[in-house]
Design an enzyme around this catalytic site. Sequence first.
Site, PDB file in Angstrom:
ATOM      1  N   LEU A  50      10.359   5.299  18.240  1.00 47.77           N
ATOM      2  CA  LEU A  50      10.880   5.067  19.591  1.00 47.77           C
ATOM      3  C   LEU A  50       9.859   4.315  20.464  1.00 47.77           C
ATOM      4  O   LEU A  50      10.117   3.231  20.947  1.00 47.77           O
ATOM      5  CB  LEU A  50      11.247   6.417  20.214  1.00 47.77           C
ATOM      6  CG  LEU A  50      12.200   6.385  21.383  1.00 47.77           C
ATOM      7  CD1 LEU A  50      13.507   5.721  21.017  1.00 47.77           C
ATOM      8  CD2 LEU A  50      12.448   7.815  21.873  1.00 47.77           C
ATOM      9  N   HIS A  51       8.727   4.956  20.684  1.00 48.01           N
ATOM     10  CA  HIS A  51       7.545   4.326  21.298  1.00 48.01           C
ATOM     11  C   HIS A  51       7.657   3.931  22.761  1.00 48.01           C
ATOM     12  O   HIS A  51       6.648   3.603  23.393  1.00 48.01           O
ATOM     13  CB  HIS A  51       7.083   3.104  20.502  1.00 48.01           C
ATOM     14  CG  HIS A  51       6.862   3.385  19.056  1.00 48.01           C
ATOM     15  ND1 HIS A  51       6.170   4.488  18.621  1.00 48.01           N
ATOM     16  CD2 HIS A  51       7.252   2.722  17.941  1.00 48.01           C
ATOM     17  CE1 HIS A  51       6.143   4.487  17.297  1.00 48.01           C
ATOM     18  NE2 HIS A  51       6.799   3.440  16.860  1.00 48.01           N
ATOM     19  N   GLY A  79       6.934  -2.252   6.101  1.00 46.99           N
ATOM     20  CA  GLY A  79       8.324  -2.708   6.065  1.00 46.99           C
ATOM     21  C   GLY A  79       9.298  -1.822   6.802  1.00 46.99           C
ATOM     22  O   GLY A  79       8.965  -0.721   7.236  1.00 46.99           O
ATOM     23  N   GLU A  80      10.507  -2.337   6.955  1.00 42.89           N
ATOM     24  CA  GLU A  80      11.581  -1.603   7.616  1.00 42.89           C
ATOM     25  C   GLU A  80      12.590  -1.210   6.535  1.00 42.89           C
ATOM     26  O   GLU A  80      13.349  -2.055   6.046  1.00 42.89           O
ATOM     27  CB  GLU A  80      12.234  -2.493   8.687  1.00 42.89           C
ATOM     28  CG  GLU A  80      13.537  -1.980   9.259  1.00 42.89           C
ATOM     29  CD  GLU A  80      13.501  -0.525   9.761  1.00 42.89           C
ATOM     30  OE1 GLU A  80      12.603  -0.167  10.537  1.00 42.89           O
ATOM     31  OE2 GLU A  80      14.392   0.250   9.369  1.00 42.89           O
ATOM     32  N   CYS A 123       6.533  -5.552  15.524  1.00 42.87           N
ATOM     33  CA  CYS A 123       6.217  -4.600  16.595  1.00 42.87           C
ATOM     34  C   CYS A 123       4.790  -4.890  17.066  1.00 42.87           C
ATOM     35  O   CYS A 123       3.890  -5.121  16.252  1.00 42.87           O
ATOM     36  CB  CYS A 123       6.347  -3.163  16.108  1.00 42.87           C
ATOM     37  SG  CYS A 123       8.037  -2.746  15.659  1.00 42.87           S
ATOM     38  N   CYS A 132       6.691  -7.301   7.091  1.00 41.56           N
ATOM     39  CA  CYS A 132       7.789  -6.782   7.908  1.00 41.56           C
ATOM     40  C   CYS A 132       8.272  -7.895   8.825  1.00 41.56           C
ATOM     41  O   CYS A 132       7.482  -8.719   9.281  1.00 41.56           O
ATOM     42  CB  CYS A 132       7.296  -5.595   8.738  1.00 41.56           C
ATOM     43  SG  CYS A 132       8.618  -4.705   9.583  1.00 41.56           S
ATOM     44  N   CYS A 147       3.390   8.348   1.484  1.00 41.18           N
ATOM     45  CA  CYS A 147       3.900   7.349   2.436  1.00 41.18           C
ATOM     46  C   CYS A 147       4.157   6.057   1.648  1.00 41.18           C
ATOM     47  O   CYS A 147       3.236   5.461   1.091  1.00 41.18           O
ATOM     48  CB  CYS A 147       2.855   7.152   3.536  1.00 41.18           C
ATOM     49  SG  CYS A 147       3.354   5.974   4.780  1.00 41.18           S
ATOM     50  N   ASN A 182      -3.687   3.798  16.275  1.00 37.97           N
ATOM     51  CA  ASN A 182      -4.807   3.411  15.420  1.00 37.97           C
ATOM     52  C   ASN A 182      -5.097   1.933  15.638  1.00 37.97           C
ATOM     53  O   ASN A 182      -4.287   1.085  15.266  1.00 37.97           O
ATOM     54  CB  ASN A 182      -4.460   3.620  13.945  1.00 37.97           C
ATOM     55  CG  ASN A 182      -4.347   5.082  13.620  1.00 37.97           C
ATOM     56  OD1 ASN A 182      -5.196   5.879  13.985  1.00 37.97           O
ATOM     57  ND2 ASN A 182      -3.270   5.445  12.945  1.00 37.97           N
ATOM     58  N   GLU A 184       0.816  -1.207   0.000  1.00 34.55           N
ATOM     59  CA  GLU A 184       0.000   0.000   0.000  1.00 34.55           C
ATOM     60  C   GLU A 184       0.845   1.250   0.000  1.00 34.55           C
ATOM     61  O   GLU A 184       1.934   1.292   0.555  1.00 34.55           O
ATOM     62  CB  GLU A 184      -0.923  -0.013   1.221  1.00 34.55           C
ATOM     63  CG  GLU A 184      -1.853  -1.196   1.141  1.00 34.55           C
ATOM     64  CD  GLU A 184      -3.032  -1.116   2.084  1.00 34.55           C
ATOM     65  OE1 GLU A 184      -3.303  -0.019   2.608  1.00 34.55           O
ATOM     66  OE2 GLU A 184      -3.666  -2.154   2.277  1.00 34.55           O
ATOM     67  N   CYS A 243      -1.775   5.264   9.936  1.00 30.18           N
ATOM     68  CA  CYS A 243      -0.556   4.552  10.325  1.00 30.18           C
ATOM     69  C   CYS A 243      -0.877   3.211  10.942  1.00 30.18           C
ATOM     70  O   CYS A 243      -1.742   3.115  11.799  1.00 30.18           O
ATOM     71  CB  CYS A 243       0.181   5.320  11.400  1.00 30.18           C
ATOM     72  SG  CYS A 243       1.021   6.702  10.780  1.00 30.18           S
ATOM     73  N   SER A 275      12.124   6.237   7.887  1.00 34.82           N
ATOM     74  CA  SER A 275      11.649   5.947   9.235  1.00 34.82           C
ATOM     75  C   SER A 275      12.134   4.551   9.620  1.00 34.82           C
ATOM     76  O   SER A 275      11.948   3.590   8.876  1.00 34.82           O
ATOM     77  CB  SER A 275      10.115   5.991   9.261  1.00 34.82           C
ATOM     78  OG  SER A 275       9.643   5.698  10.554  1.00 34.82           O
ATOM     79  N   CYS A 311       1.605  -2.927  15.693  1.00 31.36           N
ATOM     80  CA  CYS A 311       1.565  -2.588  14.260  1.00 31.36           C
ATOM     81  C   CYS A 311       0.937  -3.739  13.479  1.00 31.36           C
ATOM     82  O   CYS A 311       1.349  -4.887  13.613  1.00 31.36           O
ATOM     83  CB  CYS A 311       2.979  -2.320  13.755  1.00 31.36           C
ATOM     84  SG  CYS A 311       3.048  -2.021  11.982  1.00 31.36           S
TER      85      CYS A 311
END
Length: 380
Positions: free
Chosen positions: A235-236, A180-181, A130, A126, A119, A311, A106, A354, A212, A133
């Site tokens: 970071l989170h 993805g990373e 996380c 991924c 974006c 979200n 996407e 997100c 990111s 996510c």
Amino acid sequence: MLIKVSLPNMSGAGTEKINLLGLDRQAMEEYFHSIGEKSYRAQQVLQWIHQYGIHDFHAMTNLSKTLREKLTALTTIMLPDIAYENTAADGTHKWLLRMQDGNCIETVFIPEDDRGTLCVSSQIGCTLNCDFCSTGKQGFNRNLTTAEIISQVWLAVRKLSKNQSKHDHAITNVVMMGMGEPLLNFDAVISAIKIMLDDFAYGLSKRRVTVSTAGVVPAIYQLREKFDIALAVSLHAPNDELRNKLVPLNKKYPLHKLMTACKDYFREDNRRYITMEYVMLDGINDTPMHASQLLRVLNGVRAKVNLIPFNPFPHTSYQRSTPTTIRQFQEILLNAGMITTVRKTRGDDIDAACGQLVGQVHDRTQRNKRYLQKIALPSS
Ligand code: SAH
């Protein structure tokens, strides 16, 4: 609203034709050299493809007929299919793109008063898993190629341009914050960014292209060696114990290593900041104590904080922090002199917000395991 759009694709599928869409300037020059052509042809072809959106070699009128025929025989400009596209009430636009192998990714365009941000995804799925996510929950299939990464920009530019033949489009910023990373698909991402920055292609400023990352520390140093484009760090959490749970990559690259890499990133430019993304999870990471810890972690780092209201997605146990909690958290940071913004949630009525990017990822578990071993990441 679901629209099916037909675009050129798949021509050359199954052949060895090289896809010129994925070549940055240097690779394009090397390719033209290898077929006995002058290197300035690379610039012309880059402009045709990326600025004029031409994918038919016969329309590239400043190339000789012989060269056009040669390119038609040897190469292709292959784009993904647009499987669906959809516009949210706030103007956010989402494309579901189907790659040649059937996998979907996407891409989301977010219009704002003074900018338009695309974006972009860097992988199909991924590996990082996380906890908050939805992409992480879908597993991992494979890296995207440079062509597949840049095709997201190509398609968005074409679809958003009022006048398709001109280089006037709505995209001012690109953020690698889709699926993805990006730093675990380093080479393909670097080439795609080179095309984004190239004046013969999209000519975006390095301040307006953001990578990111969840914190792949060695790759942050490597990125810095390539170019000082904008960096966002997911970071989170303000301590290792909590971050190990929310972002398992932290077990490999804990906060002190990550912060050392961040201090180094803009060492030569004291006007720029790394954006620290911090998803606000109710009762998990959003208390005044967490805010104070966060200030300590960021001490000495050229950072600004972007608080992201969580979200929700199906089967998650997390909830979004309340607006009051988010405001209080923001105030603690602001009072300590930390630049702190709260991200507006965009496109959530079409699942484009997100963490809601839900392509169809077929998790190839064995492949995922092998990949994790290759890059030596913890698999739990
Ligand atoms: N792997 C990269 C890029 C993809 S995630 C990275 O980790 O930065 C991009 C951003 O989306 C991350 O900052 C992440 O915090 C955010 N995100 C993921 N899931 C989310 C969710 N459910 N709600 C809000 N933001 C989310």
